[in-house]
Design a protein around this motif. Structure first.
Motif, short mmCIF file in Angstrom:
data_model
loop_
_atom_site.label_atom_id
_atom_site.label_comp_id
_atom_site.label_asym_id
_atom_site.label_seq_id
_atom_site.Cartn_x
_atom_site.Cartn_y
_atom_site.Cartn_z
N LEU A 178 0.78 -1.12 -0.06
CA LEU A 178 -0.01 0.15 0.07
C LEU A 178 0.81 1.24 0.01
O LEU A 178 0.52 2.27 -0.79
CB LEU A 178 -0.71 0.05 1.41
CG LEU A 178 -2.19 -0.88 1.33
CD1 LEU A 178 -2.78 -0.89 2.54
CD2 LEU A 178 -3.15 -0.52 0.08
N PHE A 179 1.80 1.23 0.73
CA PHE A 179 2.85 2.24 0.68
C PHE A 179 3.56 2.51 -0.46
O PHE A 179 3.69 3.72 -1.06
CB PHE A 179 3.84 2.15 2.00
CG PHE A 179 4.76 3.30 2.12
CD1 PHE A 179 4.68 4.71 1.84
CD2 PHE A 179 6.11 3.27 2.99
CE1 PHE A 179 5.14 5.72 2.15
CE2 PHE A 179 6.91 4.13 3.16
CZ PHE A 179 6.63 5.44 2.72
N ALA A 182 1.23 3.98 -3.11
CA ALA A 182 0.92 5.43 -2.61
C ALA A 182 2.09 6.34 -3.09
O ALA A 182 1.84 7.47 -3.57
CB ALA A 182 0.68 5.92 -1.22
N MET A 185 1.79 6.72 -6.84
CA MET A 185 0.53 7.85 -7.17
C MET A 185 1.04 9.15 -6.73
O MET A 185 0.71 9.98 -7.66
CB MET A 185 -0.66 7.40 -6.37
CG MET A 185 -1.24 6.18 -6.77
SD MET A 185 -2.61 5.54 -5.53
CE MET A 185 -3.94 6.86 -6.15
N VAL A 186 1.79 9.23 -5.65
CA VAL A 186 2.35 10.76 -5.34
C VAL A 186 3.14 11.18 -6.56
O VAL A 186 3.14 12.49 -7.01
CB VAL A 186 3.02 10.71 -4.03
CG1 VAL A 186 3.86 11.93 -3.75
CG2 VAL A 186 1.99 10.46 -2.86
N LEU A 213 -4.39 10.24 -1.60
CA LEU A 213 -3.20 10.39 -1.23
C LEU A 213 -2.98 10.00 0.11
O LEU A 213 -2.14 9.31 0.72
CB LEU A 213 -2.10 11.22 -1.96
CG LEU A 213 -2.16 11.16 -3.35
CD1 LEU A 213 -1.35 12.61 -3.91
CD2 LEU A 213 -1.81 10.08 -4.18
N HIS A 214 -3.69 11.25 0.97
CA HIS A 214 -3.41 11.46 2.38
C HIS A 214 -3.89 9.99 3.08
O HIS A 214 -3.15 9.27 3.89
CB HIS A 214 -4.30 12.70 2.78
CG HIS A 214 -4.16 12.78 4.21
ND1 HIS A 214 -4.66 14.00 4.86
CD2 HIS A 214 -3.44 12.27 4.98
CE1 HIS A 214 -4.49 13.98 5.96
NE2 HIS A 214 -3.43 13.11 6.31
N THR A 215 -5.10 9.73 2.62
CA THR A 215 -5.61 8.26 3.18
C THR A 215 -4.88 7.04 2.95
O THR A 215 -4.60 6.34 3.94
CB THR A 215 -7.05 8.05 2.72
OG1 THR A 215 -7.93 9.39 3.01
CG2 THR A 215 -7.77 6.92 3.42
N MET A 216 -4.56 6.89 1.76
CA MET A 216 -3.54 5.77 1.34
C MET A 216 -2.23 5.64 2.33
O MET A 216 -2.02 4.83 2.76
CB MET A 216 -3.26 5.56 -0.27
CG MET A 216 -4.36 5.47 -0.91
SD MET A 216 -3.69 4.93 -2.51
CE MET A 216 -2.88 3.20 -2.11
N LEU A 217 -1.53 7.01 2.47
CA LEU A 217 -0.54 6.90 3.32
C LEU A 217 -0.59 6.61 4.68
O LEU A 217 0.01 5.82 5.44
CB LEU A 217 0.37 8.24 3.20
CG LEU A 217 1.22 8.42 1.88
CD1 LEU A 217 1.59 10.26 1.72
CD2 LEU A 217 2.21 7.72 1.58
N THR A 264 4.71 12.76 8.02
CA THR A 264 3.57 12.92 6.93
C THR A 264 2.43 14.20 7.16
O THR A 264 2.07 14.89 6.19
CB THR A 264 3.21 11.89 6.22
OG1 THR A 264 2.30 11.05 7.33
CG2 THR A 264 4.20 11.16 5.62
#
Length: 518
Positions: A178-179, A182, A185-186, A213-217, A264
């Motif tokens: 997941l990281f 992310a 995507m970033v 992006l915020h939620t995935m991180l 973050t």
């Protein structure tokens, strides 16, 4: 010469030490000397790094002289240097404990040739994560420490450890995936992974993309930090490992996840968009964790649930987005790393002296070993937040910040935090009452080791000394709480300001956050 330029050595030295200890395959004494020496030198270096930023300031160290945002940049500030010093101090104590245990047991609990390189790689990964100035290097730090932890968790190859290791590996791989997604995507959205550069560019994206992006991180880091409901894996994974491995996992691995969340949230996604969800997660983590602890009869599982529960306090401090809240969270992270690790080492000593960590099978330890009773009592009261210990001071700061914020959610978490602190005291007092205070005759099916007279090798002096050293470090956090809170407050101000970090990395010409670049 600026001492911060030595920051890469905090990562390089443990990696070099791991290579040397691996070459010393058939020389266990040399392995021990090298590993302890490397960690001690690394700790001394990190104390110098902390001294270089003690009065404030952020220093960026570009690797290979690549101008940011290109290449790898290590960043030294008060928060990262505090974490480095505390983590290495804890790691040194755990290493001495492990070496003494291995010598006393003839190294039968795991191949010494595997333990030392893996332990040093774990330290290197932790240091790299704390110093990382870009998301991909942070990912590399995570993977280093996780890869080493896979080996350490399964030392001895017992069925229980392999089963727990499978769960741990699967969860870690999912969170890392997941990281990594992310990060991709970033990069696709901004063209950079440098965190200072992202602090400028993320603000130019549309709100929907930012939220995604915020939620995935947050989810990726939340699994690593073991926040509810992403903490299901921890209580079943940690207690099966050898005592020193469990201790260093409890002290460091989840805190690296917390560190990543703090970094973050303050640098990349400032503001209050997800503060209420974070407070909700903090409250549930506190409550669910402590209820799990109250249901346990095994000391190591009980401590694993208190570990989960107290992660909620740190998330609460982060979620308030205030100087006092964040400063209290920084102080509480330092406190929790030290105290939780020392309690797991004490649990290992209890298991060694009494043959079991089940409180039903224990009794009379206060009479059999008054020193062991003292080593348990002090950090237990500290974790429960009894005045005047550092646990009380950290929680007091969080309560003050929550009351000052005054929102219904903040007040609810404050009330839950006070209740959870009392329930933590109840859980730890139950261990004291049954394992230490009651008579040995009242223990149910006691192990033969509990009933046998103590012998000289039952608790090696170095193991006891390493544990006592951590207990003293926990007391030092109380004695020096004033200056440490001052540094924590300065660190919180700089993190919430963001400008010192961005300017240190990108230079004086760095655009102000939120201003579009030409």
């Amino acid at each position: 010469m600026n001492l911060a330029n030595l920051a890469p050595l905090a990562v390089v030295l443990p990696i070099f030490g791991a290579a040397v200890t691996f070459l010393l395959l058939r020389q266990p004494r040399a392995q021990r000397i090298v590993s302890i020496g490397v960690v001690a030198v690394t700790l001394a270096l990190e104390i110098l790094l902390l001294a270089s930023v003690w009065d404030g300031g952020t220093i960026a160290v570009p690797i290979g002289q690549w101008i940011p945002p290109w290449g790898i940049t290590l960043v030294v500030d008060q928060f990262s240097s505090l974490m480095l010093v505390v983590s290495s101090a804890v790691s040194l104590s755990v290493l001495i404990y492990a070496v003494s245990q291995g010598m006393a047991d003839g190294d039968k609990d795991g191949p010494i040739s595997v333990f030392h390189p893996s332990f040093l790689i774990l330290i290197a990964g932790v240091s790299d994560a704390f110093l990382a100035g870009d998301l991909f290097n942070l990912y590399v730090g995570f993977e280093m420490l996780l890869t080493a932890s896979y080996v350490l968790l399964t030392l001895g190859g017992t069925t229980a450890r392999i089963r727990a290791g499978v769960t741990y590996v699967v969860v870690s791989v999912v969170s890392s995936l997941l990281f990594l997604i992310a990060i991709a995507m970033v990069y696709a959205a901004t063209g950079t992974v440098n965190m200072a550069d992202l602090a400028v560019k993320l603000g130019q994206l549309d709100p929907g993309t930012q939220t995604l992006l915020h939620t995935m991180l947050l989810i990726g880091f939340g699994i690593k930090a073991a926040v509810f409901p992403l903490s299901f894996w921890l209580p079943d994974s940690y207690p099966t490992a050898p005592a020193p491995v469990t201790a260093v996992f409890a002290g460091l691995l989840t805190k690296v996840g917390v560190y990543a969340m703090v970094r973050t949230e303050t640098l990349l996604f400032p503001g209050e968009d997800l503060n209420v969800p974070l407070m909700t997660v903090a409250l549930l983590t506190m409550v669910v964790g402590i209820f799990g602890a109250l249901a346990q009869t095994d000391i190591k599982r009980l401590l694993s649930f208190t570990l989960v529960s107290h992660i909620g306090y740190m998330v609460f401090g982060l979620a308030m987005s205030s100087v006092i809240g964040l400063a209290s969270a920084v102080f509480y992270v330092m406190h929790h790393i030290t105290v939780q690790t020392s309690l797991f080492l004490v649990a290992g000593l209890i298991e060694r002296r009494a043959g079991s960590a089940s409180i039903d099978r224990l009794g009379g330890l206060a009479k059999l070993s008054p020193l062991l009773a003292l080593l348990y009592f002090i950090p237990a009261m500290n974790l429960a937040g009894i005045p005047p210990f550092s646990g009380f001071l950290g929680k007091l700061g969080l309560v003050q910040a929550g009351v000052t914020l005054g929102t219904p959610m903040a007040i609810a978490v404050v009330i839950a935090g006070v209740a959870v602190s009392l329930l933590t005291l109840l859980a730890l007092a139950r261990v004291w009452a049954r394992a230490f205070w009651r008579s040995t005759d009242d223990a149910e099916n006691p192990d033969a080791a509990l009933l046998a007279p103590a012998h000289r090798g039952s608790m090696p002096r170095a193991m006891v000394g390493a544990t006592a050293g951590l207990v003293v470090l926990g007391l030092a956090l109380t004695v020096f709480a004033g200056p440490l809170f001052t540094v924590s407050e300065q660190a919180a101000k700089e993190m919430l300001d963001r400008t010192p970090y961005i300017t240190a990395v990108l230079g004086q010409q760095a655009p102000h956050p939120g201003v579009a670049q030409p």
